[in-house]
Design a protein around this motif. Structure first.
Motif, short mmCIF file in Angstrom:
data_model
loop_
_atom_site.label_atom_id
_atom_site.label_comp_id
_atom_site.label_asym_id
_atom_site.label_seq_id
_atom_site.Cartn_x
_atom_site.Cartn_y
_atom_site.Cartn_z
N ILE A 56 0.83 -1.21 0.00
CA ILE A 56 0.00 0.00 0.00
C ILE A 56 0.86 1.26 0.00
CG2 ILE A 56 -1.71 1.31 1.33
CD1 ILE A 56 -2.73 -1.46 2.33
N LEU A 57 2.00 1.21 0.68
CA LEU A 57 2.90 2.37 0.70
C LEU A 57 3.39 2.71 -0.70
CD1 LEU A 57 4.42 4.46 2.39
CD2 LEU A 57 6.25 2.80 2.69
N VAL A 58 3.71 1.69 -1.48
CA VAL A 58 4.14 1.92 -2.87
C VAL A 58 3.02 2.57 -3.66
CG1 VAL A 58 4.78 0.78 -5.03
CG2 VAL A 58 5.83 0.06 -2.88
N ILE A 59 1.78 2.11 -3.45
CA ILE A 59 0.65 2.65 -4.20
C ILE A 59 0.36 4.10 -3.80
CG2 ILE A 59 -1.83 2.42 -4.62
CD1 ILE A 59 -1.47 -0.61 -4.22
N LEU A 60 0.36 4.38 -2.51
CA LEU A 60 0.03 5.73 -2.04
C LEU A 60 1.08 6.77 -2.44
CD1 LEU A 60 -1.44 5.10 1.54
CD2 LEU A 60 -2.66 5.43 -0.62
N THR A 61 2.34 6.38 -2.45
CA THR A 61 3.37 7.34 -2.87
C THR A 61 3.37 7.53 -4.38
OG1 THR A 61 5.01 5.55 -2.85
CG2 THR A 61 4.88 6.95 -0.90
N ALA A 132 3.49 7.39 3.97
CA ALA A 132 3.35 7.94 2.62
C ALA A 132 3.48 9.45 2.64
CB ALA A 132 1.99 7.53 2.04
N PHE A 133 2.85 10.09 3.63
CA PHE A 133 2.94 11.54 3.77
C PHE A 133 4.39 11.99 3.98
CE2 PHE A 133 3.18 15.19 6.68
CZ PHE A 133 2.58 16.17 5.90
N GLN A 134 5.15 11.21 4.75
CA GLN A 134 6.54 11.57 5.03
C GLN A 134 7.46 11.40 3.83
OE1 GLN A 134 7.93 9.29 8.37
NE2 GLN A 134 6.32 10.01 9.75
N ALA A 135 7.02 10.62 2.83
CA ALA A 135 7.89 10.29 1.72
C ALA A 135 8.40 11.54 0.98
CB ALA A 135 7.17 9.37 0.74
N ILE A 136 7.50 12.50 0.72
CA ILE A 136 7.91 13.70 -0.01
C ILE A 136 8.79 14.61 0.84
CG2 ILE A 136 7.12 15.68 -1.36
CD1 ILE A 136 6.57 12.92 -2.60
N PRO A 137 8.44 14.87 2.11
CA PRO A 137 9.38 15.64 2.95
C PRO A 137 10.76 15.01 3.07
CG PRO A 137 7.23 15.57 3.98
CD PRO A 137 7.16 14.65 2.80
N PHE A 138 10.82 13.68 3.13
CA PHE A 138 12.13 13.03 3.15
C PHE A 138 12.87 13.27 1.83
CE2 PHE A 138 11.06 10.15 6.82
CZ PHE A 138 12.21 10.43 7.57
N SER A 139 12.14 13.23 0.74
CA SER A 139 12.76 13.54 -0.56
C SER A 139 13.20 15.01 -0.61
CB SER A 139 11.76 13.27 -1.70
OG SER A 139 11.42 11.90 -1.74
N TYR A 140 12.42 15.86 0.02
CA TYR A 140 12.76 17.29 0.08
C TYR A 140 14.09 17.49 0.82
CZ TYR A 140 12.24 22.27 1.25
OH TYR A 140 12.44 23.63 1.40
#
Length: 509
Positions: A56-61, A132-140
């Motif tokens: 699900i994490l792969v799908i949500l990101t 999933a929400f944290q994925a983009i901030p970590f990328s940032y």
């Protein structure tokens, strides 16, 4: 030169934090398997739900981590809008997913076989949404080259999680699987708050940009989103195929195994024993020992992947790739022999009730070696920008894995899951090799590598078939066999002058 040093430093930080973090999380396995009994089926529930979480994490990101990097570095795209649009998309998907789970929780629990344990599902749904929400901030953070903060937050989560687990399961003596999920949720929630400074900084930076350029920035740009989705969907397909190869057996096992081994109820109508959860827990615990091979493969990937693309313009690149493949196989076969040879010691990593499943460890390690070989072979389609081949190979491997599981789980239980991994990764590996021979031929030393495979099989057979009198004698005997393997490697594939130079340096220190 300065940029290369910075790249090397950041790569080391990201790689080390990931590998060390994975190892520290690995330490929770002996804790859980010693305090949660196998017959309770609790660890089987953990294994099953975490498999769903990974998918699900792969799908949500939605492939947005890679897509974010691609678009934020484009000269014609505003980086602030790229960031906010990515966050809004992933956040929206996460909220919708959690709302769906919350509304239909009873039906989902009934479908998964966890009636009465709806709180487990809700907690893990919340965890996966926060991840999933944290994925983009970590990328940032990676985009802003804040490698230290990135690694610190990753390690902080692990330290908190391990600390709280030790507190509840060891100090307070808890044995309920409820705490496995609830503590994960608490730690994930705490880490989310650490991104508030990043969002505030980005908000004010965007406002300054808008004032300086007299521009009204969009928080959510639909035209940008369309371009990003067009770029991200193939990444999503690859991600789903890849994660299914790792988790699908743990997801479908309860459904298939329960057909021939139904749930046992007590006199009150409550579930007394779920054979599927019991067996899945045993399999999931023993697989963790085999994950030593996965950590080795990951460490190799962090070191090798940047080198492959750096050498892509060199005249001797294909010879280098062939040599790297051979040494990768030599090293992983050595690790395989070490795990098998020292199993009398390593078995104590998991609780006694789970040790009946240790026979899957060599099989799962073979699957991991095949995955590593497939990873090495996969560079040919990356180097010619034909990554679609990777999707086809992964999907073919996944189809083979599912077929083996569906056909053989009713008869062989979790052993079918282990062999399904071999069949799945073996399929992807073989397909990549033969197609690669036509598309991007590399002269691998098949004869030399085959010799090491045969040698390993012989030594493995001796280790497992000789009736050792006791564990101490077994470890000593297996150590001698491992030393023999090292001797053959040094004699055939490590130049004599290299050995002499190494010994000379040690003696002159």
């Amino acid at each position: 030169m300065a940029s290369m040093k910075s790249l090397a430093k950041d790569t080391a930080i990201y790689g080390l934090s990931s590998i060390v973090g994975r190892f520290l999380n690995y330490l929770l396995v002996p804790l859980y398997t010693h305090v949660i009994t196998a017959q309770s089926g609790g660890y089987g529930i953990v294994t099953n739900l975490y498999a769903y979480v990974a998918l699900i994490l792969v799908i949500l990101t939605f492939g947005m981590e890679t897509t974010f990097f691609r678009f934020v570095n484009k000269d014609d795209e505003n980086p602030h809008t790229v960031f906010s649009t990515s966050v809004v998309l992933v956040s929206t998907l996460s909220v919708l997913f959690f709302a769906f789970v919350f509304i239909f929780i009873e039906g989902i629990a009934d479908f998964l076989g966890y009636v009465g344990s709806e709180n487990f599902i809700l907690m893990m749904a919340c965890v996966v949404c926060l991840d999933a929400f944290q994925a983009i901030p970590f990328s940032y953070l990676r985009y802003k080259k804040k490698a230290i903060k990135f690694a610190s937050l990753k390690m902080l989560f692990i330290v908190m999680n391990i600390g709280l687990n030790l507190l509840y399961f060891v100090v307070l003596g808890k044995t309920d699987v409820f705490y496995v999920f609830s503590l994960n949720l608490v730690c994930t929630g705490i880490i989310t708050f650490f991104f508030i400074p990043e969002f505030l900084h980005e908000h004010f930076a965007a406002r300054r940009y808008a004032l300086d350029h007299d521009e009204n920035l969009k928080i959510f740009d639909t035209d940008l989103l369309k371009r990003m989705l067009k770029y991200s969907w193939p990444i999503l397909v690859l991600g789903i195929a890849g994660i299914l190869n790792q988790t699908i057996d743990k997801m479908i096992f309860p459904f298939i195994y329960s057909q021939s081994h139904p749930v046992i109820y007590d006199e009150t109508g409550e579930i007394a024993i779920s054979p599927a959860s019991v067996q899945l827990g045993i399999y999931g615990a023993c697989v963790k020992i085999a994950m030593i091979m996965a950590m080795i493969t990951q460490a190799f990937r962090y070191a090798y992947e940047p080198i492959v693309f750096a050498k892509s313009k060199d005249a001797d690149k294909k010879e280098y790739y062939a040599t790297a493949m051979k040494y990768f196989l030599i090293f992983t076969l050595f690790a395989f022999l070490c795990v098998v040879g020292y199993m009398p010691i390593l078995q104590y990593i998991i609780g006694e009730e789970y040790r009946e499943g240790l026979r899957v460890v060599p099989i799962v390690m073979v699957a991991e070696i095949m995955m590593g070989v497939y990873f090495n072979l996969s560079f040919w389609y990356k180097l010619i920008d034909k990554t679609i081949w990777g999707a086809w190979f992964s999907l073919a491997g996944c189809a083979m894995l599912i077929a083996v599981n569906i056909i053989f789980i009713p008869y062989y239980g979790y052993m079918a899951c282990a062999w399904g991994g071999v069949a799945g990764y073996g399929t992807a590996m073989v397909l990549s090799y033969f197609v690669g021979k036509k598309k991007y031929p590399i002269d691998y030393d098949i004869k030399g590598m085959g010799m090491y495979v045969v040698l390993t099989l012989i030594l493995f057979s001796i280790m497992t078939c000789v009736p050792w009198t006791n564990g101490v004698v077994e470890v000593i005997g297996n150590t001698c066999l491992i030393i023999f393997y090292i001797y053959i490697v040094m004699k055939k594939d490590i130049p004599h002058d290299t050995i002499s130079h190494f010994i000379s340096r040690i003696l002159h220190r």
